[in-house]
Design a protein around this motif. Sequence first.
Motif, short mmCIF file in Angstrom:
data_model
loop_
_atom_site.label_atom_id
_atom_site.label_comp_id
_atom_site.label_asym_id
_atom_site.label_seq_id
_atom_site.Cartn_x
_atom_site.Cartn_y
_atom_site.Cartn_z
N ARG A 48 0.82 -1.21 0.00
CA ARG A 48 0.00 0.00 0.00
C ARG A 48 0.86 1.27 0.00
NH1 ARG A 48 -3.91 -2.77 -2.13
NH2 ARG A 48 -5.92 -2.19 -1.32
N ASP A 49 2.09 1.17 0.45
CA ASP A 49 3.00 2.32 0.41
C ASP A 49 3.86 2.27 -0.84
OD1 ASP A 49 4.40 0.08 1.11
OD2 ASP A 49 5.66 1.09 2.60
N PHE A 50 3.24 1.82 -1.96
CA PHE A 50 4.03 1.57 -3.16
C PHE A 50 4.66 2.84 -3.74
CE2 PHE A 50 0.19 3.04 -5.14
CZ PHE A 50 0.52 3.47 -6.40
N VAL A 51 4.08 4.02 -3.47
CA VAL A 51 4.69 5.25 -3.97
C VAL A 51 6.02 5.50 -3.28
CG1 VAL A 51 4.44 7.76 -4.18
CG2 VAL A 51 2.47 6.27 -4.61
N ASP A 52 6.03 5.42 -1.94
CA ASP A 52 7.28 5.59 -1.19
C ASP A 52 8.28 4.49 -1.55
OD1 ASP A 52 6.37 7.86 0.06
OD2 ASP A 52 5.66 6.80 1.86
N LYS A 53 7.79 3.28 -1.71
CA LYS A 53 8.67 2.17 -2.05
C LYS A 53 9.32 2.40 -3.41
CE LYS A 53 8.81 -2.86 -1.67
NZ LYS A 53 8.03 -4.07 -1.31
N THR A 54 8.56 2.98 -4.33
CA THR A 54 9.10 3.29 -5.65
C THR A 54 10.22 4.31 -5.56
OG1 THR A 54 6.99 2.81 -6.75
CG2 THR A 54 8.54 4.25 -7.93
N LEU A 55 10.02 5.35 -4.76
CA LEU A 55 11.05 6.38 -4.61
C LEU A 55 12.29 5.83 -3.96
CD1 LEU A 55 8.85 9.46 -3.58
CD2 LEU A 55 9.47 8.64 -5.86
N HIS A 56 12.12 4.96 -2.97
CA HIS A 56 13.28 4.31 -2.33
C HIS A 56 14.03 3.45 -3.33
CE1 HIS A 56 12.53 5.85 1.61
NE2 HIS A 56 11.39 5.19 1.80
N ALA A 57 13.28 2.74 -4.17
CA ALA A 57 13.92 1.88 -5.17
C ALA A 57 14.75 2.70 -6.15
CB ALA A 57 12.87 1.07 -5.92
N LEU A 58 14.28 3.90 -6.49
CA LEU A 58 15.04 4.77 -7.39
C LEU A 58 16.31 5.29 -6.73
CD1 LEU A 58 12.08 6.83 -8.94
CD2 LEU A 58 13.48 5.12 -10.09
N ASP A 59 16.27 5.44 -5.41
CA ASP A 59 17.47 5.88 -4.68
C ASP A 59 18.47 4.75 -4.52
OD1 ASP A 59 16.50 8.45 -4.41
OD2 ASP A 59 15.58 8.08 -2.45
N GLU A 60 17.96 3.53 -4.40
CA GLU A 60 18.83 2.38 -4.15
C GLU A 60 19.62 1.95 -5.37
OE1 GLU A 60 15.80 0.38 -0.85
OE2 GLU A 60 16.10 -0.56 -2.81
N ARG A 61 19.01 2.12 -6.56
CA ARG A 61 19.67 1.63 -7.76
C ARG A 61 19.31 2.50 -8.96
NH1 ARG A 61 19.63 -4.59 -10.13
NH2 ARG A 61 20.94 -4.15 -11.95
N SER A 62 20.28 2.74 -9.80
CA SER A 62 20.04 3.52 -11.00
C SER A 62 19.08 2.79 -11.93
CB SER A 62 21.37 3.77 -11.73
OG SER A 62 21.16 4.43 -12.95
N CYS A 63 18.11 3.55 -12.47
CA CYS A 63 17.10 2.96 -13.35
C CYS A 63 17.16 3.60 -14.72
CB CYS A 63 15.69 3.17 -12.77
SG CYS A 63 15.15 1.87 -11.68
N THR A 64 17.03 2.77 -15.74
CA THR A 64 16.95 3.29 -17.10
C THR A 64 15.60 3.96 -17.32
OG1 THR A 64 18.39 1.52 -17.87
CG2 THR A 64 17.12 2.70 -19.54
N ALA A 65 14.55 3.37 -16.78
CA ALA A 65 13.19 3.92 -16.92
C ALA A 65 12.28 3.22 -15.93
CB ALA A 65 12.66 3.74 -18.34
N VAL A 66 11.12 3.83 -15.71
CA VAL A 66 10.07 3.22 -14.89
C VAL A 66 8.89 2.92 -15.80
CG1 VAL A 66 8.49 3.50 -12.96
CG2 VAL A 66 10.79 4.47 -12.84
N GLY A 67 8.44 1.67 -15.78
CA GLY A 67 7.27 1.26 -16.55
C GLY A 67 6.07 1.11 -15.63
N ILE A 68 4.96 1.73 -15.97
CA ILE A 68 3.76 1.71 -15.12
C ILE A 68 2.62 1.11 -15.90
CG2 ILE A 68 2.16 3.10 -13.76
CD1 ILE A 68 4.39 5.16 -13.45
#
Length: 504
Positions: A48-68
């Motif tokens: 349910r906290d998927f928005v915060d989890k997404t932001l943490h994931a972006l901080d933890e590892r470099s991402c080429t893109a986010v697919g939604i």
Amino acid sequence: MNHTPHTLLINPTITSRSSARFPLALLHLSTTLDRDGSSRIIDGNMDRDFVDKTLHALDERSCTAVGISVMGGPQIEPAIAVSQAIRAHRPDVPIVWGGYFPTLYTETALRAPYVDYAIRGQGEDSMPELIAALHAGDTAKLPTINGLSWLRDGELVHNASRPFSRNGPPVVLPYDKLGDPRRYLARTFLGRRTAAHQASVGCRFRCTFCGVAAMFGGATALPPMARLERDLQYLKYELGADSIQYFDHNFFDREQDMIPLLEIMARYELPWWCYARADALLNLSESTWKLVRKSKLRMAYIGAESASPSMLKEIRKGTRPDQTLAVAELCRRQGVIPELSFMVAPPENTEEETEHTFEFIRELKRVNPQSEIIVYVYTPLPESSKHEKDRGKRASTPLRDQQGEPLVFPSTPEEWTQKQWVDYACHADAPWLNDKLRRRIHDFVTVLRCRYPTVQDLRSPTWAKRTLAAAASWRYRLRRYDSPWELNLANRIVRLRMPQVSGL
């Protein structure tokens, strides 16, 4: 920069945890992305906290893109929320929308400042090509990616559509990316640990109102026997599933193609639910029905749609009302529960068609009292959302609201979050309905579902369902649907399950 691309895949919240099923689209997409890179899945139905989890994931590892992955209706709002959060937190990370909504409403999606790319139709080939181009910084590749829509210097660009792909995943889906995949096994009337699975993709029929037809353009792909056996073996023996909910858009296709698949399913004997067509079931031979029974088909969701032959012809359904009655009787004999869906309140002859459908439903209940009935409001797709092969093929009367004004569909994702448009996307309401007919439909459905509680309801106690059925019997018998205040009051306490809202 990492040597290989990494993609973050997001499934925004659309249902409760108890109704959450495997995010199959993202699992399939992940298998193709992982061939030349890596991917991570965040499921908002479980987290349910998927928005915060997404932001943490972006901080933890470099991402080429986010697919939604974005469906219409209630998933639009959380999709906007996570997209806006990503844009504010990491404006350098490209955001890609894929799935039903950006396929049908591509320009609407790309008008949003938080959407950079839209994948139309299947993404298993388009998305890896996009990720590879973005990772390499090779924007010259973008015009060559079929199925991609994007902005070039502020102008919308729609690349050529991608042909339907019949290639399925070469390996078992990466369920471990969901944490403990067993938490997705649900208690249903099929079993204590029901797994969601999709064997085939697409549908070869071209119903004009259907998002599947708009996505796949009348194409379908059945799975190889070896793949189905591999998947069922994993679900049953590795995860412990004891039943299957098949999300195939149309499970029963041509009989000769289905027999090998049914033979495999008969060996595993996992009770199952699926989507089906009345004509396909009626055309099955007795030997094939023997396989169906051995495989333990418990319920088939059949799009009856209308009691009107002319409307069925208009929407290119390809079936007739007499086939709906015949399949209800056939299912009764074969021990399968038919779950029949209807679309009421069409834009033309709205009240007459609705009352005609109510009477037809009563006839179905006489033929097979076990028939489950799902009632939706008919909400056709706008012409621009149909598959390119079907646009402009037949003139249709322009949709108008209650005041007779032409219906103008939303032009931004935010407008699609307004209640009237969420209801439209969920087939719960339409702008041409007046309050009187809206109440009439609600009251009929209330009396019907109290008189015949669904077998899918495992939460309500048996005594409560029997009490409600008895209380509703006189109204149903005398067709006194209006203002069932006592049933509405009882429903606040018992809260009968509504399959059209919660699914299986």
